[in-house]
Design an enzyme around this catalytic site. Structure first.
Site, PDB file in Angstrom:
ATOM      1  N   ASP A 526     -23.780  18.288 -20.484  1.00 38.00           N
ATOM      2  CA  ASP A 526     -24.817  18.928 -21.281  1.00 38.00           C
ATOM      3  C   ASP A 526     -26.190  18.550 -20.721  1.00 38.00           C
ATOM      4  O   ASP A 526     -26.459  17.377 -20.442  1.00 38.00           O
ATOM      5  CB  ASP A 526     -24.686  18.470 -22.737  1.00 38.00           C
ATOM      6  CG  ASP A 526     -25.657  19.166 -23.660  1.00 38.00           C
ATOM      7  OD1 ASP A 526     -25.548  20.396 -23.807  1.00 38.00           O
ATOM      8  OD2 ASP A 526     -26.517  18.481 -24.241  1.00 38.00           O
ATOM      9  N   GLU A 555     -25.146  22.048 -17.105  1.00 36.46           N
ATOM     10  CA  GLU A 555     -26.366  22.834 -17.301  1.00 36.46           C
ATOM     11  C   GLU A 555     -27.467  22.258 -16.407  1.00 36.46           C
ATOM     12  O   GLU A 555     -27.992  21.186 -16.696  1.00 36.46           O
ATOM     13  CB  GLU A 555     -26.803  22.777 -18.761  1.00 36.46           C
ATOM     14  CG  GLU A 555     -25.856  23.448 -19.725  1.00 36.46           C
ATOM     15  CD  GLU A 555     -26.343  23.338 -21.152  1.00 36.46           C
ATOM     16  OE1 GLU A 555     -26.527  24.377 -21.804  1.00 36.46           O
ATOM     17  OE2 GLU A 555     -26.555  22.202 -21.620  1.00 36.46           O
TER      18      GLU A 555
END
Length: 826
Positions: A526, A555
């Site tokens: 994340d 990400e």
């Protein structure tokens, strides 16, 4: 004028003043411990960093003294260097590394500034050192060219006139992080907090931390180098207090205690005492579970001591990682939340198991032919499930599982399984047992498990910064500026400081724990753009020693306002992931296809062709954009964040009937599934899952987030379309080439009407020797010319054919808003 002070080395104290000064007087500074004076060798100004790109590029380096860093920079046209068409690996060679190439001195390509960059600690170099930029071991490819044309690192600051509010004090006596030093300047005194001294080698602990149980004793070890004292508080199986034990310092910043009793099923907390650096006297005392907890009482309360024999399940020793995946591009990733997938009654599995790990172990049927849960996953034929966080998180209540909902992006105990997702929250080992049971069952059905893990921030309850980490080593685990302000590019109140040695160790220890003890097949990071390049590269290297086929992706967004220098971060604009098979979510193809995330902007699936070139880049697996190879490109159009694909289409296609909205959604993911790279599907998209038009549902109730299996019955033809397109991709390696070289050689875009993307694949290792793919985003029929010969149609008009292929010659009419695939066997 004194504001803060830090112990930043064995002999260094950094002082922050409230005002800027240009001159300093050594005699005005004093360092004391208790009533003893510490001798000062010298006092110097630290020059504040003023980035000047042009000057740095001419020099080849820039000293960032304020951050204790040196930035090497190589720009085209400087130092006899000119970019080749294909970017090469570049290195620093010089006095600092004996003129040898080393991965520790590899520069990173920064797309934003169009130059190579490398950040190193300023202590790694000395003024007077010489260096060159090197492309490989051939000295003809070292820049500047020629013998003796080295770059010399010089101190170019005008120290006499520079203004600063940062002062460096060098002491003659070695400093320790667990002592309280008083700094006096112009009759005002403050106390120095331990900071960068903790990054020194002698405070790095190589061995294991946590508690280690055996029948006759349990050993406890915690890293708390700044603590005044640490006490082990022991509790019985009902969490009633039993006794306290002083822990002893045990080298490299650790504290240790061995209790010679059988402590099975007992609990413990650490009681950690710290100096109060804001006052002359006093302490701050915190009670905290162990950061290395493998199990805990409810709601992250106390650490549980247990016997590994009690978490074994039948056949676990024979379970292993998913096989049959040779490359990251072979994966088809399906993202889900454990609770969402089976919590609804339409799952038709046992009530107690719905919304839990065990729910995914079972298959059900909503109606006779509408499979749910595990049966649905098998039928869909994806390769991996990507599970939203399954480690312990902070914003749900295990005493009342239906009271609060959360996706889980608020981690507390990283190595503990989240009890909210267990069918039995009273037995604190059941979460481990049930998670292992689920993983084993998925593996038996040839489905891998990817763990979504959140290392960019920790749970921040009601604005309180003090996490478990802060209670044990205040401010160390986070990015904190000179004024005590926590960096917050995560938007969650804090950022994990991944580049610090013991933070990196904790992250790596955690990842390897999950990999080895739960046979996790991959990790999704994340906000990976807030983690540093070296940490993620190290993870990829070490995890693949355990499981060579592990998936690694995240990400890579470029997050602003972080205290981590942007050149050090693993983001999509750098080349830090390139060559390491570390995937980045491809927001280019996502936005090109769907438009914006939550608004009314349209994209390719609406017939808007303004970003058609971004679609083509995604088709090629991002290799002409951010990826060195297609293994580094994760193509997708929706995930748990933002509007679901259906909600986005519904919002932007007002006035259209569901027929066209459905076709637009099929079309969007049809592109994803026929593009090179790694395809990623949001769970439920295969039957038009919606979230009732709500974009951010991280804490919304089940009614908003759950999978409603009635939708599968309503959109069963859509499900079949996804299923057969997935089967097509898995059966034909032409759609999942492994390298950029293969894509450039075997995939060519062909003549097509404006706005229609069409390409031919001639992959020699596929049974289909020639494949044509075309995307028609318009509501009208478009005509695509075909090369000579007969072509067999595999996909047409939102339908996938498995046999009885019709044949076309010369040209083909492309149905509105659809994907076309045809092939030749020879």
């Amino acid at each position: 004028m004194l504001y803060r002070a830090f112990i930043d080395g064995h002999y260094q104290i950094t002082v922050i003043l409230s005002d800027m000064i240009s001159t300093i007087n050594t005699d005005e500074f004093k360092v004391n411990i208790d009533y003893d004076t510490i001798d000062i060798e010298k006092v110097e100004k630290i020059i504040l960093h003023e980035k000047n790109n042009e000057q740095a590029e001419k020099r080849g380096y820039e000293i960032c003294e304020e951050f204790n860093k040196i930035r090497f920079v190589l720009k085209e046209g400087m130092h006899d260097f000119h970019l080749r068409k294909a970017k090469k690996s570049m290195y620093i060679v010089g006095d600092m590394n004996d003129w040898k190439l080393s991965s520790d001195w590899e520069l990173i390509w920064n797309k934003r500034s169009s130059r190579y960059e490398l950040i190193k600690d300023i202590n790694d170099v000395q003024f007077g050192y010489r260096f060159k930029f090197a492309e490989n071991t051939n000295i003809d490819l070292w820049y500047p060219k020629g013998f003796g044309n080295d770059i010399v690192i010089e101190n170019y600051f005008d120290r006499d006139h520079a203004l600063t509010n940062k002062i460096k004090i060098t002491t003659s006596q070695r400093l320790l992080p667990n002592l309280k030093y008083a700094i006096t300047y112009k009759n005002k005194t403050i106390f120095a907090r331990p900071r960068d001294i903790l990054n020194q080698e002698d405070y790095f602990f190589y061995d294991e931390l946590g508690c280690f149980y055996s029948d006759d004793k349990t050993e406890f070890r915690v890293w708390a180098p700044t603590a005044y004292k640490v006490i082990l508080n022991l509790y019985d199986a009902n969490e009633a207090f039993l006794a306290s034990y002083d822990m002893k310092r045990s080298g490299n910043g650790t504290w240790k205690r061995i209790i010679d009793n059988n402590l099975k099923n007992h609990y413990y907390l650490y009681e950690v005492w710290h100096y109060n650096y804001d006052e002359e006297t006093g302490y701050k005392v915190y009670f905290t579970p162990d950061p290395y907890s493998k199990a805990s009482s409810k709601n992250s309360g106390k650490t549980l001591i247990f016997d590994d024999a009690d978490i074994q399940i039948d056949g676990w020793d024979n379970d292993t990682f998913l096989s049959g995946i040779d490359s990251q591009t072979d994966a088809i990733i399906y993202e889900m939340h454990v609770r969402d997938f089976t919590i609804d009654s339409t799952t038709n599995i046992e009530d107690k198991k719905r919304g839990t790990f065990l729910g995914l172990c079972e298959g059900g049927y909503y109606k006779t032919n509408i499979s749910t849960s595990l049966y649905h996953l098998k039928d869909l034929n994806i390769t991996h499930v990507h599970l939203l966080p399954i480690n312990d998180f902070g914003s749900v209540d295990e005493n009342n599982t239906d009271k609060k909902y959360n996706w889980g992006y608020d981690p507390v105990l990283y190595q503990t399984v989240e009890g909210w997702l267990s069918s039995d929250r009273e037995d604190r080992l059941k979460p481990i047992i049930e998670l292992r049971t689920m993983i084993k069952k998925l593996h038996e059905n040839n489905i891998g498990v990817i763990m979504d893990i959140v290392f960019n921030h920790t749970y921040n309850k009601n604005g309180e910064f003090f996490s478990i980490f802060d209670k044990i080593v205040p401010e160390y685990f986070y990015r904190v500026n000179d004024y005590g302000e926590y960096s917050n590019a995560s938007g969650c109140g804090n950022e994990i400081d991944s580049e610090k040695p013991m933070v990196r160790k904790y992250i790596l220890d955690t990842i390897l724990y999950w990999c080895k003890n739960f046979h996790i097949d991959g990790f999704r990071f994340d906000l990976m753009g807030l983690l540093d390049i070296n940490t993620i590269r190290t993870i990829a290297k070490e995890v693949r020693k355990v499981n060579p086929k592990a998936l690694i992706y995240g990400e890579g967004w470029v997050m602003d306002n972080s205290l981590c220098l942007i050149e050090e971060r693993m983001n999509i604009e750098s080349s830090g992931h390139q060559g390491y098979d570390i995937g980045m979510f491809n927001d280019r193809i996502r936005d090109a296809i769907r438009g914006d995330l939550d608004g009314y902007k349209t994209g390719y699936m609406h017939g808007n062709i303004e970003s058609v070139e971004k679609v083509k880049q995604g088709v090629k697996g991002g290799i002409d954009d951010f990826a060195l190879n297609p293994t580094e490109c994760v193509n997708y159009v929706s995930c748990h964040d933002n509007l679901s694909l259906w909600d986005k289409a519904f919002k932007t296609m007002q006035g259209d009937d569901f027929y066209y909205i459905d076709r637009a959604c099929r079309f969007a993911n049809g592109i994803v599934l026929t593009s090179q790279g790694v395809p990623f599907l949001h769970g439920g998209v295969e039957f038009n899952r919606n979230k009732k038009g709500i974009a951010n549902t991280y804490n919304k109730p089940d009614e908003i987030n759950k999978i409603n299996w009635r939708l599968k019955e309503r959109y069963y033809d859509t499900f079949i379309y996804y299923k057969e397109l997935i089967n097509l991709r898995r059966n034909h390696p032409a759609f999942r080439m492994k390298t950029a070289g293969e894509i450039k050689k075997y995939l060519k875009f062909i003549q097509s009407p404006e706005g229609v993307v069409a390409f031919e694949i001639t992959y020699p290792y596929d049974t289909w020797k020639h494949i044509i793919v075309a995307y028609n985003p318009f509501r009208e029929i478009e005509v695509l010319p075909l090369r000579e010969g007969k072509w067999k149609v595999a996909v047409e008009d939102a339908t996938v054919f498995k046999y009885n292929y019709k044949e076309v010659i010369g040209s083909v009419e492309l149905s509105p808003l659809s994907i076309f695939i045809a092939f030749k066997d020879e």
